[in-house]
Design a protein around this motif. Structure first.
Motif, PDB file in Angstrom:
ATOM      1  N   PRO A  26      -6.334  -1.414   1.293  1.00 20.90           N
ATOM      2  CA  PRO A  26      -5.366  -1.203   0.207  1.00 20.90           C
ATOM      3  C   PRO A  26      -4.302  -0.161   0.571  1.00 20.90           C
ATOM      4  O   PRO A  26      -3.122  -0.339   0.264  1.00 20.90           O
ATOM      5  CB  PRO A  26      -6.220  -0.732  -0.965  1.00 20.90           C
ATOM      6  CG  PRO A  26      -7.582  -1.265  -0.674  1.00 20.90           C
ATOM      7  CD  PRO A  26      -7.708  -1.240   0.820  1.00 20.90           C
ATOM      8  N   ALA A  27      -4.704   0.902   1.248  1.00 22.43           N
ATOM      9  CA  ALA A  27      -3.735   1.925   1.654  1.00 22.43           C
ATOM     10  C   ALA A  27      -2.759   1.361   2.685  1.00 22.43           C
ATOM     11  O   ALA A  27      -1.551   1.631   2.621  1.00 22.43           O
ATOM     12  CB  ALA A  27      -4.462   3.144   2.221  1.00 22.43           C
ATOM     13  N   ALA A  28      -3.247   0.552   3.624  1.00 19.49           N
ATOM     14  CA  ALA A  28      -2.371  -0.045   4.624  1.00 19.49           C
ATOM     15  C   ALA A  28      -1.383  -1.017   3.972  1.00 19.49           C
ATOM     16  O   ALA A  28      -0.197  -1.020   4.302  1.00 19.49           O
ATOM     17  CB  ALA A  28      -3.197  -0.763   5.691  1.00 19.49           C
ATOM     18  N   ALA A  29      -1.868  -1.831   3.045  1.00 22.36           N
ATOM     19  CA  ALA A  29      -0.985  -2.782   2.359  1.00 22.36           C
ATOM     20  C   ALA A  29       0.082  -2.051   1.553  1.00 22.36           C
ATOM     21  O   ALA A  29       1.253  -2.453   1.544  1.00 22.36           O
ATOM     22  CB  ALA A  29      -1.805  -3.691   1.446  1.00 22.36           C
ATOM     23  N   THR A  30      -0.300  -0.972   0.902  1.00 21.31           N
ATOM     24  CA  THR A  30       0.666  -0.174   0.149  1.00 21.31           C
ATOM     25  C   THR A  30       1.703   0.434   1.082  1.00 21.31           C
ATOM     26  O   THR A  30       2.902   0.408   0.805  1.00 21.31           O
ATOM     27  CB  THR A  30      -0.058   0.934  -0.641  1.00 21.31           C
ATOM     28  OG1 THR A  30      -1.003   0.322  -1.523  1.00 21.31           O
ATOM     29  CG2 THR A  30       0.911   1.773  -1.433  1.00 21.31           C
ATOM     30  N   ALA A  35       7.167   0.658   3.236  1.00 25.37           N
ATOM     31  CA  ALA A  35       8.026   0.649   4.425  1.00 25.37           C
ATOM     32  C   ALA A  35       9.010  -0.521   4.384  1.00 25.37           C
ATOM     33  O   ALA A  35      10.190  -0.360   4.711  1.00 25.37           O
ATOM     34  CB  ALA A  35       7.172   0.584   5.686  1.00 25.37           C
ATOM     35  N   GLY A  36       8.548  -1.678   3.955  1.00 23.84           N
ATOM     36  CA  GLY A  36       9.437  -2.829   3.848  1.00 23.84           C
ATOM     37  C   GLY A  36      10.529  -2.609   2.823  1.00 23.84           C
ATOM     38  O   GLY A  36      11.693  -2.962   3.036  1.00 23.84           O
ATOM     39  N   GLY A  37      10.170  -2.010   1.700  1.00 27.01           N
ATOM     40  CA  GLY A  37      11.168  -1.700   0.680  1.00 27.01           C
ATOM     41  C   GLY A  37      12.198  -0.698   1.166  1.00 27.01           C
ATOM     42  O   GLY A  37      13.396  -0.842   0.899  1.00 27.01           O
ATOM     43  N   LEU A  38      11.752   0.304   1.890  1.00 22.88           N
ATOM     44  CA  LEU A  38      12.681   1.313   2.416  1.00 22.88           C
ATOM     45  C   LEU A  38      13.612   0.724   3.474  1.00 22.88           C
ATOM     46  O   LEU A  38      14.797   1.054   3.511  1.00 22.88           O
ATOM     47  CB  LEU A  38      11.897   2.500   2.997  1.00 22.88           C
ATOM     48  CG  LEU A  38      11.192   3.371   1.957  1.00 22.88           C
ATOM     49  CD1 LEU A  38      10.315   4.412   2.646  1.00 22.88           C
ATOM     50  CD2 LEU A  38      12.188   4.029   1.024  1.00 22.88           C
TER      51      LEU A  38
END
Length: 51
Positions: A26-30, A35-38
């Protein structure tokens, strides 16, 4: 409802042997989502790209 019940027996996760999930997933997916949003914001937020 899928969030509460999980992917189920016929899911891609099950077929690939990725279940049960490791606690860090879950932490990796978040992190990947943020990162993708940024990256998207950095690309679309550049002045001069919009004419």
């Amino acid at each position: 409802m899928l969030t509460l019940t999980g992917p189920g027996h016929w899911s891609a996760d099950q077929a690939l042997g990725l279940l049960p999930r490791a606690p860090w997933w879950p932490a990796a997916a978040t992190g990947f989502g943020i990162a993708g949003g940024l990256r998207t914001r950095a690309f679309l937020g550049r002045p001069g790209l919009h004419h």
